[in-house]
Design a protein around this motif. Structure first.
Motif, PDB file in Angstrom:
ATOM      1  N   GLY A  96      -4.027   0.497   4.394  1.00 16.15           N
ATOM      2  CA  GLY A  96      -4.912   1.286   3.531  1.00 16.15           C
ATOM      3  C   GLY A  96      -4.410   2.709   3.380  1.00 16.15           C
ATOM      4  O   GLY A  96      -4.470   3.299   2.285  1.00 16.15           O
ATOM      5  N   ASN A 156      -1.343   2.772   1.102  1.00 21.53           N
ATOM      6  CA  ASN A 156      -1.672   2.684  -0.319  1.00 21.53           C
ATOM      7  C   ASN A 156      -2.225   3.987  -0.865  1.00 21.53           C
ATOM      8  O   ASN A 156      -2.033   4.298  -2.046  1.00 21.53           O
ATOM      9  CB  ASN A 156      -2.641   1.528  -0.570  1.00 21.53           C
ATOM     10  CG  ASN A 156      -1.924   0.297  -1.093  1.00 21.53           C
ATOM     11  OD1 ASN A 156      -0.765   0.366  -1.498  1.00 21.53           O
ATOM     12  ND2 ASN A 156      -2.601  -0.838  -1.097  1.00 21.53           N
ATOM     13  N   VAL A 157      -2.900   4.770  -0.054  1.00 18.78           N
ATOM     14  CA  VAL A 157      -3.347   6.088  -0.513  1.00 18.78           C
ATOM     15  C   VAL A 157      -2.140   6.944  -0.874  1.00 18.78           C
ATOM     16  O   VAL A 157      -2.132   7.623  -1.913  1.00 18.78           O
ATOM     17  CB  VAL A 157      -4.216   6.784   0.557  1.00 18.78           C
ATOM     18  CG1 VAL A 157      -4.426   8.260   0.218  1.00 18.78           C
ATOM     19  CG2 VAL A 157      -5.572   6.101   0.668  1.00 18.78           C
ATOM     20  N   GLN A 164       1.405  -2.041  -4.491  1.00 11.42           N
ATOM     21  CA  GLN A 164       0.159  -1.780  -3.785  1.00 11.42           C
ATOM     22  C   GLN A 164      -0.599  -3.066  -3.458  1.00 11.42           C
ATOM     23  O   GLN A 164      -1.253  -3.159  -2.415  1.00 11.42           O
ATOM     24  CB  GLN A 164      -0.711  -0.834  -4.611  1.00 11.42           C
ATOM     25  CG  GLN A 164      -0.089   0.550  -4.772  1.00 11.42           C
ATOM     26  CD  GLN A 164      -0.877   1.427  -5.717  1.00 11.42           C
ATOM     27  OE1 GLN A 164      -2.097   1.340  -5.809  1.00 11.42           O
ATOM     28  NE2 GLN A 164      -0.173   2.280  -6.452  1.00 11.42           N
ATOM     29  N   ARG A 166      -1.586  -4.510   0.641  1.00  9.41           N
ATOM     30  CA  ARG A 166      -2.860  -5.030   1.143  1.00  9.41           C
ATOM     31  C   ARG A 166      -2.754  -6.497   1.534  1.00  9.41           C
ATOM     32  O   ARG A 166      -3.190  -6.901   2.620  1.00  9.41           O
ATOM     33  CB  ARG A 166      -3.947  -4.865   0.078  1.00  9.41           C
ATOM     34  CG  ARG A 166      -5.329  -5.380   0.500  1.00  9.41           C
ATOM     35  CD  ARG A 166      -6.286  -5.352  -0.679  1.00  9.41           C
ATOM     36  NE  ARG A 166      -7.634  -5.711  -0.278  1.00  9.41           N
ATOM     37  CZ  ARG A 166      -8.100  -6.952  -0.173  1.00  9.41           C
ATOM     38  NH1 ARG A 166      -7.284  -7.988  -0.409  1.00  9.41           N
ATOM     39  NH2 ARG A 166      -9.351  -7.173   0.174  1.00  9.41           N
ATOM     40  N   TYR A 194      -8.977  -2.789   6.184  1.00 10.64           N
ATOM     41  CA  TYR A 194      -8.185  -2.154   5.131  1.00 10.64           C
ATOM     42  C   TYR A 194      -8.993  -1.078   4.418  1.00 10.64           C
ATOM     43  O   TYR A 194      -8.503   0.041   4.191  1.00 10.64           O
ATOM     44  CB  TYR A 194      -7.701  -3.198   4.126  1.00 10.64           C
ATOM     45  CG  TYR A 194      -7.055  -2.585   2.908  1.00 10.64           C
ATOM     46  CD1 TYR A 194      -5.705  -2.252   2.903  1.00 10.64           C
ATOM     47  CD2 TYR A 194      -7.808  -2.286   1.771  1.00 10.64           C
ATOM     48  CE1 TYR A 194      -5.115  -1.657   1.794  1.00 10.64           C
ATOM     49  CE2 TYR A 194      -7.229  -1.689   0.667  1.00 10.64           C
ATOM     50  CZ  TYR A 194      -5.887  -1.379   0.678  1.00 10.64           C
ATOM     51  OH  TYR A 194      -5.318  -0.770  -0.413  1.00 10.64           O
ATOM     52  N   HIS A 199      -8.185   2.872   4.153  1.00 12.94           N
ATOM     53  CA  HIS A 199      -8.036   3.533   2.851  1.00 12.94           C
ATOM     54  C   HIS A 199      -8.974   4.731   2.745  1.00 12.94           C
ATOM     55  O   HIS A 199      -8.563   5.813   2.280  1.00 12.94           O
ATOM     56  CB  HIS A 199      -8.312   2.534   1.735  1.00 12.94           C
ATOM     57  CG  HIS A 199      -7.943   3.034   0.376  1.00 12.94           C
ATOM     58  ND1 HIS A 199      -8.763   3.863  -0.362  1.00 12.94           N
ATOM     59  CD2 HIS A 199      -6.826   2.836  -0.387  1.00 12.94           C
ATOM     60  CE1 HIS A 199      -8.190   4.134  -1.514  1.00 12.94           C
ATOM     61  NE2 HIS A 199      -7.010   3.524  -1.555  1.00 12.94           N
ATOM     62  N   THR A 239     -12.568   0.255  -3.686  1.00 15.96           N
ATOM     63  CA  THR A 239     -12.381   0.955  -2.413  1.00 15.96           C
ATOM     64  C   THR A 239     -13.489   1.984  -2.245  1.00 15.96           C
ATOM     65  O   THR A 239     -13.766   2.759  -3.153  1.00 15.96           O
ATOM     66  CB  THR A 239     -11.003   1.645  -2.390  1.00 15.96           C
ATOM     67  OG1 THR A 239      -9.997   0.665  -2.592  1.00 15.96           O
ATOM     68  CG2 THR A 239     -10.771   2.345  -1.066  1.00 15.96           C
TER      69      THR A 239
END
Length: 317
Positions: free
Chosen positions: A27, A30-31, A60, A64, A276, A280, A315
């Motif tokens: 997470g 991905n940020v 991305q 995940r 996750y 995030h 999210t």
């Protein structure tokens, strides 16, 4: 595909391992991707090796999906895998198999177009050597996933896959005992963002008599492996204290999970998806601190690209 560009050159991005605790740190990875924060050097081991290559492919959805098993991936972990005689983790499918049949494709073209250096680590069973692999070793997608699998292979849990005739195990058994900063240091870096999978204050405990007997059974006639298993707790704690000293001096930004809701062997898709999302959300909260460390101010550096569509999942954060 034209060459991708990066914007962080003087600092290494380092991913700790930890099995499915990597769902939380995915997470955070991905940020960084959503915000267009692209490191030119990334390293990791075990689950951190997966986060490393996924981050560098900038996919991305795969970041995940690698840690939140859905669809056919659910059958490759836990009880379904055990009932099929594949062990708790069906490594044959989770790595090369899922890539080959399209269940979890890997964007080799994007990975190859990214000029960033990639480094992952494994442990050589028969010599006790720490071995490291870079892009020069990642010659095609099959070879790449085989190296990531080697870096992630837990003794007694996953069947090892020999690489070039050598039996390799989880990189956490080697130098750093699971904390990969030493990989980046060996390559000349002195500033680091370390994405940890254990909360602040965590320390490993010495092995019990039961643990020692288990290690002896797992290692059998491999003394280097047995010694690495027995001593890992102490080596890990010493290395973590050293890294925390670097953080106190301002040379390392450690992103500890606020809390870790899963264990390395957690395979529940619901729990992993929640993990996750928590990672995030924390990554979003950490952005000002990350930006200040990397770019000099809480609002400095790149922002989310205008055409970014995220992972396709809602999210909360």
């Amino acid at each position: 595909m034209k060459e991708l560009t990066n914007n962080v050159f003087d600092c290494a991005l380092v991913f700790e391992g930890g099995g499915y605790r990597g769902s939380y740190t995915a997470g955070i990875a991905n940020v960084l991707l959503e915000q267009g924060i692209y490191f030119d050097y990334v390293c990791g081991l075990s689950a951190g090796a997966s986060n490393t290559i996924n981050y560098l492919s900038r996919d991305q959805a795969r970041v995940r999906a690698s840690f939140v098993p859905e669809g056919r991936m659910r059958g490759a972990v836990g009880l379904p895998s055990l009932l099929r005689g594949k062990g708790y983790f069906d490594a044959d499918f989770l790595y090369e198999g899922a890539v080959s049949d399209g269940t979890l494709p890997f964007d080799w073209e994007a990975f190859s177009a990214n000029p960033a250096r990639a480094r992952i680590q494994a442990f050589e069973r028969d010599t006790g050597r720490t071995v490291r692999f870079g892009r020069e070793d990642m010659t095609d997608v099959r070879r790449l996933v085989d190296l990531v699998r080697a870096s992630s292979t837990l003794p007694g849990v996953m069947r090892p896959l020999p690489v070039d005739g050598v039996t390799l195990y989880d990189g956490g058994l080697g130098a750093g005992a699971g904390i990969p900063l030493c990989i980046a240091e060996e390559d000349g870096f002195s500033r680091f963002v370390f994405v940890a999978t254990r909360p602040r204050g965590y320390r490993k405990k010495p092995p019990t008599d039961r643990d020692r007997k288990l290690y002896a059974r797992i290692a059998k006639d491999h003394p280097y492996l047995r010694n690495a298993l027995i001593t890992r707790w102490e080596r890990y704690n010493l290395e973590l204290s050293r890294v925390e000293g670097l953080a106190e001096k301002g040379d390392c930004l450690i992103i500890y999970p606020d809390e870790m809701p899963v264990e390395s062997g957690t395979v529940s898709p619901r729990r992993l998806a929640a993990s996750y999302e928590m990672g995030h959300a924390q990554g979003l909260r950490e952005l000002p601190r990350i930006r200040e460390f990397l770019f000099g101010a809480p609002d400095a550096g790149p922002s989310a690209p205008a055409d970014d569509t995220g992972t396709g999942y809602i999210t909360i954060g």
